[in-house]
Design an enzyme around this catalytic site. Sequence first.
Site, short mmCIF file in Angstrom:
data_model
loop_
_atom_site.label_atom_id
_atom_site.label_comp_id
_atom_site.label_asym_id
_atom_site.label_seq_id
_atom_site.Cartn_x
_atom_site.Cartn_y
_atom_site.Cartn_z
N SER A 241 0.81 -1.21 0.00
CA SER A 241 0.00 0.00 0.00
C SER A 241 0.85 1.27 0.00
O SER A 241 0.39 2.30 -0.49
CB SER A 241 -0.93 0.02 1.22
N ASP A 507 -5.64 0.61 -4.04
CA ASP A 507 -4.20 0.73 -4.23
C ASP A 507 -3.60 -0.57 -4.75
O ASP A 507 -2.55 -0.57 -5.38
CB ASP A 507 -3.52 1.18 -2.94
N HIS A 508 -4.27 -1.66 -4.50
CA HIS A 508 -3.85 -2.98 -4.97
C HIS A 508 -5.02 -3.93 -4.76
O HIS A 508 -6.06 -3.54 -4.21
CB HIS A 508 -2.62 -3.49 -4.21
#
Length: 669
Positions: A241, A507-508
């Site tokens: 992150s 973010d992922h």
Amino acid sequence: MVKVFSFALVTIATAIAAVSAAPDPVGQFKRLGACPDLGCVFPPDRSEFLAGSFFDVRVEVHAENDVKPNTKYSLTIQKISKSHNARDNTHGNKPKVVDFSKFSKVKPSAQESWDFSYFKDAAAYWKAQDGDKTASTPVHVASTAWRKVAIKEPGTYKVTLKYNNGKKAEATWVVNPVSKRKAKNVILFIGDGMSTAMITAARLISKPHTSGKYTKHMHMDQFPVLGHVMTQSLDSLITDSANSASAYNTGHKSSSGALGVYPDSSPNPFDDPKQELIAELLRRRSKKAGGRGGVGIVTTAEVQDATPAAVYSHTRIRDEKATIVDQMIHGSNPVVADVILGGGGKFFHSKTGGKSLNGTDYYASYAKERGYKVVNDKTSLLNYKGKDPLLGIFHSSNMDVWLDRNVYKNNLAKTASDPTGTGKPALDQPNLDQMVLKGLEVLDKRSRKEGWFLMAEAASVDKMMHPLDYDRALADLLELDNTIGKTKEWLKKHGLDKDTLILVTADHAHSFDVYGSVDTQYFNSFSESEELEKKNSIGTYESSGWPSYVDADGDGFPDKWDVRYTLAAGTAGFPTHREDFQVSINGSNVPAMIKSSSHHHYKEYVVQEGAKGILKASTMSVSESVGVHSLQDVPIFASGPGSNLFAGVQDNTEIFHKIAEVLGLGDRE
């Protein structure tokens, strides 16, 4: 104004062809991210900048084992094309090569030296983990840095480090032009760890359906623009992150654990080459461009955690949380956000459980030095009607998740989570929507004329996916969606909807997906030794019937979480654990525990004692105790002025440049 950004992309492609950029090196271990040879340039090849934004430059020359680095090296720069015509290299004249110090008008630091070590491959790494002190490779470094550089003239530049008597390390940099402002405000919602498959599952358990069709949709489903974001890291497939959130805030890729910097090899985690953040650009924006903009940070994690800290912090190590608190108000050119709401109280004080920097009372420092109104519970937050900057810290660590705050409330009393260090539990925590709406209220009062940027994170989508607690993760995703709906209503009510760009992304991702449904009544009718029979409770294809979740009161959440028919779901990367496909009523799931005895020097994790359900053997290293992130692209939803820029497939670094374009940041020629 889409063309402005597309010119930069064309320029990048041409520049890469011109300098024959080498592909990323293969392998799991490396000497230093973005440094494929013994000569290193940071920012590295293919870096993009906004015209006039600040960034640091560092070069390093490495030598391994007993060899010492050659301390005679030089850095030069040349412009190889203009911004609006990638084939125009100054009308056919050979571009001039200029000493970097002369070009930047920045005096370099005194040459530095230090040593570090790394592992050449997995064999060396695991030998070291088992106690072999000779497994690592020593590296000796000579380095120089240039601080607070800015390039105002758009175009493509080639930077060359000459070292070791003729060797070269080259990097192509692209400086993007500044465009006219399209929106006054930007809200960036981040569902940390949120994937398309998770959104699909959240929709399934929360929205009514008839004949296989939904009769209601999620708020993010209704956004007019949908794109995808590639999340890979600077030097690894799987991001964390910190560097993924930093890509959104700086326009630069980085390495795991880094916030707003390119990680160098120095021992100091705070001297790495920095990039200017969106919040910093907003803070120094000239009156001509709209004046000093407002900044808001809202999270259900610690406010020092990776994603919120990426808005205001610069460090190579995301876990330097005590110092990160200090950076907000005492850093060089500190952001000093108008709104900071979330958890992380233990880093603000030195009382029970406190971990503040040098024992400082940061609640007092924020209030006395920067004029913050400090609140520590939901009641005080909702009662605040002032215009002063607002600091709200509601938990000693990460805030409790939605499911425990609103359904299984008895779990809140199990920890000494009070953010002020009383040793008592934090029983009066706000929900994400309450924090966001209060944050908008304060930003509107303080910065309506100048505009503002708000980052709001549903952090425990990720934090609950790690321990494979899918119910709690999906509940926090639904909380995010509910907040999005209330935010759109608030903006419309206050006449800000046409001036505000709203983005929703992650973010992922995690490798989560649903592959069927489970009859938990049938599942529970068998003993733990009857795994074959338990597995027969999982229905696939035509037997994957609808789950039992119902939202009769229409609040966007299932009325009951302990239901008979649940989702058969899982991830690809996990430790050895047992899965029973049922909500963990007494607190978050704990999938694995440390093995009591091992012949290895490193920790080994095995299935949690007393766990029930189907045994699932680990798919990764036994030193991993929880599930891990995945490579898959994440969705981005956009609504409002400039939203068209976010359609299609894009790199995570492009999000920064598009937000900067929408807000008209940077310096014009």
